[in-house]
Design a protein around this motif. Structure first.
Motif, PDB file in Angstrom:
ATOM      1  N   TYR A 158     -30.440 -51.229 -31.809  1.00 43.89           N
ATOM      2  CA  TYR A 158     -29.602 -52.230 -31.134  1.00 43.89           C
ATOM      3  C   TYR A 158     -29.844 -52.131 -29.634  1.00 43.89           C
ATOM      4  CZ  TYR A 158     -25.855 -55.650 -31.092  1.00 43.89           C
ATOM      5  OH  TYR A 158     -25.154 -56.839 -30.981  1.00 43.89           O
ATOM      6  N   VAL A 159     -30.275 -53.250 -29.033  1.00 47.30           N
ATOM      7  CA  VAL A 159     -30.656 -53.261 -27.623  1.00 47.30           C
ATOM      8  C   VAL A 159     -29.933 -54.399 -26.902  1.00 47.30           C
ATOM      9  CG1 VAL A 159     -32.583 -53.299 -25.989  1.00 47.30           C
ATOM     10  CG2 VAL A 159     -32.954 -52.452 -28.330  1.00 47.30           C
ATOM     11  N   PRO A 160     -28.813 -54.130 -26.222  1.00 45.72           N
ATOM     12  CA  PRO A 160     -28.169 -55.167 -25.410  1.00 45.72           C
ATOM     13  C   PRO A 160     -28.948 -55.371 -24.104  1.00 45.72           C
ATOM     14  CG  PRO A 160     -26.637 -53.375 -25.980  1.00 45.72           C
ATOM     15  CD  PRO A 160     -28.026 -52.890 -26.260  1.00 45.72           C
ATOM     16  N   LEU A 161     -29.113 -56.610 -23.727  1.00 48.99           N
ATOM     17  CA  LEU A 161     -29.826 -56.930 -22.500  1.00 48.99           C
ATOM     18  C   LEU A 161     -29.028 -56.456 -21.296  1.00 48.99           C
ATOM     19  CD1 LEU A 161     -32.205 -58.465 -21.133  1.00 48.99           C
ATOM     20  CD2 LEU A 161     -30.723 -60.487 -21.145  1.00 48.99           C
ATOM     21  N   ARG A 162     -29.695 -55.734 -20.412  1.00 52.27           N
ATOM     22  CA  ARG A 162     -29.048 -55.309 -19.156  1.00 52.27           C
ATOM     23  C   ARG A 162     -29.297 -56.350 -18.065  1.00 52.27           C
ATOM     24  NH1 ARG A 162     -30.932 -49.693 -17.198  1.00 52.27           N
ATOM     25  NH2 ARG A 162     -32.892 -50.102 -18.306  1.00 52.27           N
ATOM     26  N   ASN A 163     -28.385 -56.372 -17.073  1.00 52.94           N
ATOM     27  CA  ASN A 163     -28.543 -57.243 -15.901  1.00 52.94           C
ATOM     28  C   ASN A 163     -28.775 -58.692 -16.320  1.00 52.94           C
ATOM     29  OD1 ASN A 163     -28.448 -54.871 -14.271  1.00 52.94           O
ATOM     30  ND2 ASN A 163     -30.627 -54.539 -14.705  1.00 52.94           N
ATOM     31  N   SER A 164     -27.951 -59.163 -17.237  1.00 56.89           N
ATOM     32  CA  SER A 164     -28.139 -60.500 -17.787  1.00 56.89           C
ATOM     33  C   SER A 164     -27.835 -61.578 -16.755  1.00 56.89           C
ATOM     34  CB  SER A 164     -27.225 -60.694 -19.004  1.00 56.89           C
ATOM     35  OG  SER A 164     -27.328 -62.013 -19.497  1.00 56.89           O
ATOM     36  N   LEU A 165     -28.640 -62.655 -16.802  1.00 54.56           N
ATOM     37  CA  LEU A 165     -28.417 -63.824 -15.961  1.00 54.56           C
ATOM     38  C   LEU A 165     -28.014 -65.031 -16.806  1.00 54.56           C
ATOM     39  CD1 LEU A 165     -31.545 -63.503 -13.614  1.00 54.56           C
ATOM     40  CD2 LEU A 165     -29.189 -62.860 -13.076  1.00 54.56           C
ATOM     41  N   PHE A 166     -27.493 -64.788 -17.994  1.00 51.45           N
ATOM     42  CA  PHE A 166     -27.184 -65.885 -18.900  1.00 51.45           C
ATOM     43  C   PHE A 166     -25.816 -66.529 -18.657  1.00 51.45           C
ATOM     44  CE2 PHE A 166     -30.467 -64.068 -21.901  1.00 51.45           C
ATOM     45  CZ  PHE A 166     -31.315 -65.159 -21.810  1.00 51.45           C
ATOM     46  N   ASP A 167     -24.984 -65.955 -17.826  1.00 57.47           N
ATOM     47  CA  ASP A 167     -23.671 -66.555 -17.565  1.00 57.47           C
ATOM     48  C   ASP A 167     -23.815 -67.569 -16.426  1.00 57.47           C
ATOM     49  OD1 ASP A 167     -21.015 -67.002 -18.010  1.00 57.47           O
ATOM     50  OD2 ASP A 167     -20.318 -65.261 -16.878  1.00 57.47           O
ATOM     51  N   THR A 168     -24.328 -68.739 -16.752  1.00 53.35           N
ATOM     52  CA  THR A 168     -24.869 -69.686 -15.771  1.00 53.35           C
ATOM     53  C   THR A 168     -23.860 -70.762 -15.390  1.00 53.35           C
ATOM     54  OG1 THR A 168     -25.877 -70.823 -17.667  1.00 53.35           O
ATOM     55  CG2 THR A 168     -27.276 -69.327 -16.389  1.00 53.35           C
ATOM     56  N   HIS A 169     -22.790 -70.377 -14.708  1.00 50.82           N
ATOM     57  CA  HIS A 169     -21.779 -71.344 -14.289  1.00 50.82           C
ATOM     58  C   HIS A 169     -22.231 -72.184 -13.097  1.00 50.82           C
ATOM     59  CE1 HIS A 169     -18.441 -69.921 -16.835  1.00 50.82           C
ATOM     60  NE2 HIS A 169     -18.917 -68.699 -16.622  1.00 50.82           N
ATOM     61  N   VAL A 170     -23.096 -71.629 -12.252  1.00 46.98           N
ATOM     62  CA  VAL A 170     -23.454 -72.271 -10.987  1.00 46.98           C
ATOM     63  C   VAL A 170     -24.977 -72.313 -10.845  1.00 46.98           C
ATOM     64  CG1 VAL A 170     -23.243 -72.139  -8.476  1.00 46.98           C
ATOM     65  CG2 VAL A 170     -21.324 -71.421  -9.910  1.00 46.98           C
ATOM     66  N   ASN A 171     -25.501 -73.473 -10.440  1.00 43.90           N
ATOM     67  CA  ASN A 171     -26.944 -73.618 -10.184  1.00 43.90           C
ATOM     68  C   ASN A 171     -27.765 -72.954 -11.281  1.00 43.90           C
ATOM     69  OD1 ASN A 171     -26.517 -75.022  -7.734  1.00 43.90           O
ATOM     70  ND2 ASN A 171     -26.217 -73.088  -6.642  1.00 43.90           N
ATOM     71  N   GLN A 172     -27.602 -73.453 -12.480  1.00 43.69           N
ATOM     72  CA  GLN A 172     -28.145 -72.802 -13.669  1.00 43.69           C
ATOM     73  C   GLN A 172     -29.665 -72.742 -13.709  1.00 43.69           C
ATOM     74  OE1 GLN A 172     -26.455 -73.645 -17.576  1.00 43.69           O
ATOM     75  NE2 GLN A 172     -28.486 -74.241 -18.332  1.00 43.69           N
ATOM     76  N   ALA A 173     -30.346 -73.758 -13.238  1.00 42.36           N
ATOM     77  CA  ALA A 173     -31.762 -73.945 -13.549  1.00 42.36           C
ATOM     78  C   ALA A 173     -32.621 -72.722 -13.250  1.00 42.36           C
ATOM     79  CB  ALA A 173     -32.298 -75.170 -12.803  1.00 42.36           C
ATOM     80  N   ALA A 174     -32.598 -72.240 -12.003  1.00 41.36           N
ATOM     81  CA  ALA A 174     -33.507 -71.153 -11.618  1.00 41.36           C
ATOM     82  C   ALA A 174     -33.218 -69.838 -12.342  1.00 41.36           C
ATOM     83  CB  ALA A 174     -33.489 -70.955 -10.106  1.00 41.36           C
TER      84      ALA A 174
END
Length: 416
Positions: A278-294
């Motif tokens: 089981y490997v949870p992703l660290r330092n995730s950028l998936f919580d994209t409330h603002v300026n999602q695209a980049a």
């Protein structure tokens, strides 16, 4: 006492210890160098029994991945009506068919898909969804939405694979703390983030007491026996993990950026007896409330490249047929873009099941972009436990009803 007898019960044979570079020296429980612990016991037989066994790797994309901008329904005009700014244009997609396409950053996974090795499951979720990261992920970890279970779904799977709890090191959790999904009744997961520093974590007052208890080889009671077993298991596991990591060449390849999947690759190459990772992703950028695209673009690229690289490693070491990976998040995103050019917490999401034994393609009914629910959200069309059941029954070969508490229809995503 011979090295062979010392290795007779640890989960790794003398041959494997030499092959992965452990030599005949090991790290003690608290990090010092000394003889390989006597406790390296009965696991050589367990390892031999599981070397050809099927392995399941869970790669958790925590944060709430936006499935609509991952597998893009470009053939539905409602997609662009809901997302006039952040909707991904048809020309920028890696097309699957006339309706769906991969995000352009996911070339690594698209290549695996084109080889028939990726099942894309659409509309995955559960009834009465929670929009809290931590509540929703706890439902996924336990496989018990809006109810609960003391043990994680992967921990219960370990119990189904080995009801007696005698096989060592069935579960490895690459994380800085134990994930609820791997909590098990009879199996103690190995939990670490840095193989070079892997050792049993203890508070200072506990350390001296356990050192005294560990020095007494003959248990004086059930509690003492348990302490000895856990202490010995931690000692031998830290030794083998560090030795496997030390010999793994993938870590020296700067072009092979596997995120934390490199630790899994190292242990699989070393024939470690683990069946469930089981490997949870660290330092995730998936919580994209603002300026999602980049940020979403970058995160998808990192993850897709890591997955592609991981399966390249499995091919290199001759284990590609033995490994299946499952990718999920805790929820998707709301359908319309928000005023900050991002997306808010949503419901249904897209999942991936990857491996040589997978029958690639699109699975599940695509959710409607017209008939939205719960404040502009997708209605889930596939209960996530159907995916779990497919992995448990179809890949691991045990009864998913015993794990999940009820029978869920499987999706037929594995080759015969």
């Amino acid at each position: 006492m011979s090295i062979k007898s010392r290795l007779s019960g640890c989960g790794v044979s003398r041959r494997d210890m030499i092959r992965i570079g452990a030599g005949g020296l090991g790290f003690g429980l608290f990090g010092g160098i000394g003889p390989v612990p006597y406790v390296l016991g009965q696991a050589s037989r367990a390892a031999a029994a599981t070397q050809s066994g099927k392995i399941l790797v869970i790669f958790e994309w925590f944060g709430g991945n936006d499935g609509l901008n991952t597998i893009v329904p470009y053939g539905d005009p409602m997609y662009y009506k809901h997302r006039p700014t952040i909707g991904i244009k048809e020309k920028d997609l890696l097309k699957i068919d006339a309706q769906f396409g991969w995000h352009k950053s996911m070339g690594g996974m698209k290549n695996l898909y084109d080889e028939g090795k990726v099942a894309i499951v659409q509309g995955v979720g559960y009834d009465q969804p929670s929009f809290s990261h931590f509540t929703s992920i706890s439902f996924w970890h336990t496989g018990a939405p809006n109810s609960g279970n003391e043990y994680g779904w992967l921990g219960r799977t370990a119990s189904a694979l080995d009801p007696s709890g005698t096989r060592p090191n069935m579960i490895v959790n690459i994380s800085d703390s134990q994930t609820l999904a791997v909590k098990a009744e009879k199996h103690v997961p190995l939990v670490f983030i840095d193989p070079t520093k892997f050792q049993r974590a203890l508070f200072a007052p506990e350390k001296s007491a356990l050192e005294v208890l560990a020095a007494q080889r003959a248990p004086v009671g059930d509690v003492h026996k348990y302490v000895l077993e856990v202490t010995q298991s931690a000692a031998q596991a830290s030794e083998v993990v560090r030795a496997a990591w030390g010999k793994y060449k993938g870590k020296d390849n700067r072009d092979l950026r596997l995120l934390d999947l490199d630790k899994v690759a190292a242990l699989i190459e070393a024939d470690f007896p683990t069946r469930l990772y089981y490997v949870p992703l660290r330092n995730s950028l998936f919580d994209t409330h603002v300026n999602q695209a980049a940020p979403h673009d970058r995160q998808l690229e990192y993850c897709a490249d890591a997955i592609a690289g991981f399966f390249q490693e499995m091919k290199r070491i001759g284990r590609a047929d033995d490994v299946v990976m499952y990718v999920h998040s805790e929820f998707g995103r709301r359908v319309p873009e928000n005023t900050s050019l991002g997306t808010d917490h949503g419901t249904a999401q897209v999942n991936f099941v990857i491996g040589n034994s997978v029958k690639g393609g699109l699975y599940g009914k695509p959710p409607s972009l017209t008939n939205l629910v719960l404040g502009d959200n997708l209605e889930a069309t596939t209960d996530f436990r159907r995916v779990y059941a497919s992995l448990i029954d179809g890949w691991l070969g045990v009864d998913s009803a015993k794990v999940l508490g009820q029978k869920f229809e499987t999706m037929g995503m594995f080759k015969a």
